[in-house]
Scaffold this motif. Structure first.
Motif, PDB file in Angstrom:
ATOM      1  N   CYS A 152      45.722  22.043  50.447  1.00  0.00           N
ATOM      2  CA  CYS A 152      44.803  23.394  50.535  1.00  0.00           C
ATOM      3  C   CYS A 152      45.866  24.318  51.223  1.00  0.00           C
ATOM      4  N   VAL A 153      46.283  25.568  50.710  1.00  0.00           N
ATOM      5  CA  VAL A 153      47.165  26.489  51.178  1.00  0.00           C
ATOM      6  C   VAL A 153      46.611  27.690  51.321  1.00  0.00           C
ATOM      7  N   LYS A 154      47.160  28.475  52.423  1.00  0.00           N
ATOM      8  CA  LYS A 154      46.635  29.869  52.244  1.00  0.00           C
ATOM      9  C   LYS A 154      47.646  30.923  52.137  1.00  0.00           C
ATOM     10  N   ASN A 155      47.332  32.121  51.756  1.00  0.00           N
ATOM     11  CA  ASN A 155      48.338  33.065  51.459  1.00  0.00           C
ATOM     12  C   ASN A 155      49.167  32.478  50.356  1.00  0.00           C
ATOM     13  N   ALA A 156      48.275  31.904  49.413  1.00  0.00           N
ATOM     14  CA  ALA A 156      49.133  31.668  47.952  1.00  0.00           C
ATOM     15  C   ALA A 156      49.396  32.537  47.237  1.00  0.00           C
ATOM     16  N   LEU A 157      48.498  33.687  47.266  1.00  0.00           N
ATOM     17  CA  LEU A 157      48.547  34.879  46.357  1.00  0.00           C
ATOM     18  C   LEU A 157      47.998  34.280  45.059  1.00  0.00           C
ATOM     19  N   ASN A 158      48.592  33.353  44.401  1.00  0.00           N
ATOM     20  CA  ASN A 158      48.201  33.069  43.233  1.00  0.00           C
ATOM     21  C   ASN A 158      48.815  31.606  42.901  1.00  0.00           C
ATOM     22  N   GLU A 159      48.231  31.141  41.806  1.00  0.00           N
ATOM     23  CA  GLU A 159      48.495  29.826  41.338  1.00  0.00           C
ATOM     24  C   GLU A 159      50.148  29.721  40.997  1.00  0.00           C
ATOM     25  N   GLU A 160      50.631  30.602  40.435  1.00  0.00           N
ATOM     26  CA  GLU A 160      51.852  30.518  39.947  1.00  0.00           C
ATOM     27  C   GLU A 160      52.797  30.401  40.894  1.00  0.00           C
ATOM     28  N   ASN A 161      52.609  30.936  42.291  1.00  0.00           N
ATOM     29  CA  ASN A 161      53.508  30.734  43.416  1.00  0.00           C
ATOM     30  C   ASN A 161      53.482  29.207  43.863  1.00  0.00           C
ATOM     31  N   VAL A 162      52.444  28.699  43.829  1.00  0.00           N
ATOM     32  CA  VAL A 162      52.105  27.204  43.971  1.00  0.00           C
ATOM     33  C   VAL A 162      53.025  26.399  42.971  1.00  0.00           C
ATOM     34  N   LYS A 163      52.952  26.687  42.028  1.00  0.00           N
ATOM     35  CA  LYS A 163      53.532  25.917  41.068  1.00  0.00           C
ATOM     36  C   LYS A 163      54.927  25.933  40.812  1.00  0.00           C
ATOM     37  N   LYS A 164      55.558  26.920  41.427  1.00  0.00           N
ATOM     38  CA  LYS A 164      57.013  27.173  41.634  1.00  0.00           C
ATOM     39  C   LYS A 164      57.229  26.046  42.693  1.00  0.00           C
ATOM     40  N   VAL A 165      56.569  25.601  43.350  1.00  0.00           N
ATOM     41  CA  VAL A 165      56.712  24.365  44.277  1.00  0.00           C
ATOM     42  C   VAL A 165      56.237  23.039  43.694  1.00  0.00           C
ATOM     43  N   PHE A 166      55.171  22.989  43.351  1.00  0.00           N
ATOM     44  CA  PHE A 166      54.552  21.816  42.830  1.00  0.00           C
ATOM     45  C   PHE A 166      54.219  21.941  41.359  1.00  0.00           C
ATOM     46  N   SER A 167      55.104  21.584  40.745  1.00  0.00           N
ATOM     47  CA  SER A 167      55.064  22.223  39.144  1.00  0.00           C
ATOM     48  C   SER A 167      53.878  21.591  38.413  1.00  0.00           C
ATOM     49  N   ASP A 168      53.492  20.247  38.656  1.00  0.00           N
ATOM     50  CA  ASP A 168      52.420  19.774  38.082  1.00  0.00           C
ATOM     51  C   ASP A 168      51.079  19.681  38.791  1.00  0.00           C
ATOM     52  N   ILE A 169      50.054  20.786  39.002  1.00  0.00           N
ATOM     53  CA  ILE A 169      49.021  20.600  39.710  1.00  0.00           C
ATOM     54  C   ILE A 169      47.736  20.530  38.716  1.00  0.00           C
ATOM     55  N   SER A 170      46.734  19.898  39.454  1.00  0.00           N
ATOM     56  CA  SER A 170      45.256  20.104  38.672  1.00  0.00           C
ATOM     57  C   SER A 170      44.265  20.163  39.867  1.00  0.00           C
ATOM     58  N   SER A 171      43.103  20.407  39.207  1.00  0.00           N
ATOM     59  CA  SER A 171      41.715  20.473  40.213  1.00  0.00           C
ATOM     60  C   SER A 171      41.883  21.967  41.024  1.00  0.00           C
ATOM     61  N   ILE A 172      42.282  22.709  40.341  1.00  0.00           N
ATOM     62  CA  ILE A 172      42.743  24.162  41.259  1.00  0.00           C
ATOM     63  C   ILE A 172      41.401  24.784  41.645  1.00  0.00           C
ATOM     64  N   THR A 173      41.150  25.096  42.939  1.00  0.00           N
ATOM     65  CA  THR A 173      40.090  25.936  43.262  1.00  0.00           C
ATOM     66  C   THR A 173      40.567  26.869  44.377  1.00  0.00           C
ATOM     67  N   LEU A 174      40.105  27.920  44.095  1.00  0.00           N
ATOM     68  CA  LEU A 174      39.947  29.103  45.035  1.00  0.00           C
ATOM     69  C   LEU A 174      39.078  29.346  45.672  1.00  0.00           C
ATOM     70  N   ARG A 175      38.918  29.555  47.129  1.00  0.00           N
ATOM     71  CA  ARG A 175      37.659  29.656  48.052  1.00  0.00           C
ATOM     72  C   ARG A 175      38.113  30.292  49.366  1.00  0.00           C
ATOM     73  N   ASP A 176      37.742  31.542  49.447  1.00  0.00           N
ATOM     74  CA  ASP A 176      37.967  32.220  50.840  1.00  0.00           C
ATOM     75  C   ASP A 176      39.259  32.576  51.062  1.00  0.00           C
ATOM     76  N   GLY A 177      40.206  32.865  49.834  1.00  0.00           N
ATOM     77  CA  GLY A 177      41.570  32.934  50.180  1.00  0.00           C
ATOM     78  C   GLY A 177      42.352  31.989  50.362  1.00  0.00           C
ATOM     79  N   GLU A 178      41.874  30.772  50.098  1.00  0.00           N
ATOM     80  CA  GLU A 178      42.639  29.487  50.318  1.00  0.00           C
ATOM     81  C   GLU A 178      42.739  28.806  48.871  1.00  0.00           C
ATOM     82  N   LEU A 179      43.814  28.289  48.286  1.00  0.00           N
ATOM     83  CA  LEU A 179      43.860  27.661  47.100  1.00  0.00           C
ATOM     84  C   LEU A 179      44.195  26.196  47.427  1.00  0.00           C
TER      85      LEU A 179
END
Ligand code: HSE
Length: 399
Positions: free
Chosen positions: A344-371
């Motif tokens: 769970c990360v905060k300030n992720a802005l969007n899924e794409e930023n996270v995918k730049k680090v962890f390329s292959d992710i699933s079960s993505i949930t956005l809740r109260d500014g946390e991804l």
């Protein structure tokens, strides 16, 4: 006549006396002998107890009475429980116990002492409370190479997590209830911080692999870092968060750990709630075997202790296990461990930023500014490197 002595008249000790008294006739039939509680050792007096006349305060009375052939240690704590057990074994008295602290720290030495003195040392109640799991693992599954053991091994934390998740109770209220029900350790940190579960997975691993690991060498994380947000994110993706003790064979070495993990709902452990414990064992011949039952409490724990007494009195020809101490060379390096991770990360802005680090992710949930998301399988050292690039609020391994 089989004369026994009980050390400690607390929750478990009084349960042992009650089970023997309630089921005396059927127990005597099983062992083919009369059974008698000759002494109960405790510092306190119990004037109103039906066992008041059995209470003694000096362990030497028990030690020096040759009529006592079995000692049931239910004192808790390492000392003097370990010392009394060793002294009794050296006198040729068999010892049974629910004390996982003693078994996990010096079980190898006590088993050897028992063997050298023609006595037996049994501790079925030390893992899983009333669940028969140690004896089945050591005997019925003996034909297998054990690939893995995953267990919900602490009733108190499982009770607390269930009460918080299902009934919205606070941690403090749920812990108090667990204490009132006689589940919790004298110092609840042993439950909450995973120390109790650590001792139990060390015992299971010793039975499976014949080597006792020093509990201090096991990576151990408790439940205090589990947030309600993580529980909700996990539930939305089809997982329950459980405190899991894990031991597995990694290329002939042992990987042992205790931590909260996301357990998929289609894994039977996900449905083990309340004070129940569950131990899922995978053997290379048998595949998966699951043991479930009450993991703590007076009568379930006493059930397992008294079964050990029945085993010793009824089948004296059986042998002790022999364990070696595990060395560093027996342990798989933790940083090489491969797992999927919930993050769970905060300030992720969007899924794409996270995918730049962890390329292959699933079960993505956005809740109260946390991804939150689940990674592909990664080595721990690779995961640590990737996670350091993001603003991680929490992470857990996925079972
Ligand atoms: N405190 C332990 C538990 C007792 O909650 O599981 C049984 O070992």
């Amino acid at each position: 006549m089989t004369n026994i002595a009980i050390l400690g008249f607390g929750v478990v000790g009084s349960g042992i006396a009650d089970v023997i008294t309630q089921n005396q006739e059927s127990i005597e039939k099983k062992i083919g002998d009369k059974i008698n509680i000759k002494y109960i050792l405790d510092l306190r007096e119990f004037p109103d107890s039906p066992f008041a006349d059995k209470i003694v305060h000096d362990f030497n009375i028990i030690l020096n009475d040759d009529e006592v052939s079995i000692v049931a240690e239910a004192m808790g704590g390492l000392h003097p429980a370990a010392d009394f057990s060793e002294a009794a074994l050296k006198k040729g008295k068999s010892v049974v116990t629910s004390n996982k602290h003693v078994v996990a720290e010096v079980g190898d030495m006590l088993l050897k002492t028992a063997e050298e003195n023609g006595a037996r040392y049994l501790f079925e109640a030390s893992v899983g409370g009333g669940i028969p799991v140690l004896r089945p693992l050591g005997t019925c599954l003996a034909a297998n190479k054990i690939n893995s053991i995953n267990g919900i091994l602490n009733g108190t934390t499982n009770y607390i997590l269930t009460q918080m998740i299902d009934f919205g109770k606070t941690f403090e209220v749920a812990l108090k209830e667990a204490q009132q029900k006689g589940y919790a350790e004298a110092n609840p940190s042993a439950d909450v911080d995973g120390i109790d579960a650590c001792r139990k997975i060390c015992i299971l691993a010793a039975i499976a692999y014949g080597k006792l690991i020093d509990p201090a060498k096991v990576s151990t994380t408790g439940i205090s870092n589990i947030r309600l947000e993580d529980v909700k994110n996990a539930a939305d993706s089809g997982y329950a968060i459980k405190l899991i003790g894990q031991a597995k064979d990694v290329d002939g070495k042992m990987a042992v750990s205790v931590s909260p993990r996301l357990v998929p709902y289609d894994n039977l452990l996900a449905k083990v709630d309340d004070v129940f414990n569950g131990v899922l064992i995978n053997g290379n011949a048998v595949d998966d075997v699951l043991f479930i039952g009450r993991g703590a409490g007076k009568m379930p724990t006493a059930s397992a202790v008294v079964a050990d007494i029945v085993d010793i009195a009824g089948r004296p020809e059986l042998k002790n296990q022999i364990w070696e101490k595990a060395t560093d060379d027996d342990l798989a390096p933790a940083e090489e461990n491969v797992s999927r991770y919930y993050v769970c990360v905060k300030n992720a802005l969007n899924e794409e930023n996270v995918k730049k680090v962890f390329s292959d992710i699933s079960s993505i949930t956005l809740r109260d500014g946390e991804l939150s998301f689940i990674t592909q399988p990664l080595k721990k050292k690779v995961f640590d490197e990737m996670a350091s690039k993001l603003d991680v609020v929490s992470w857990f391994e996925v079972l």
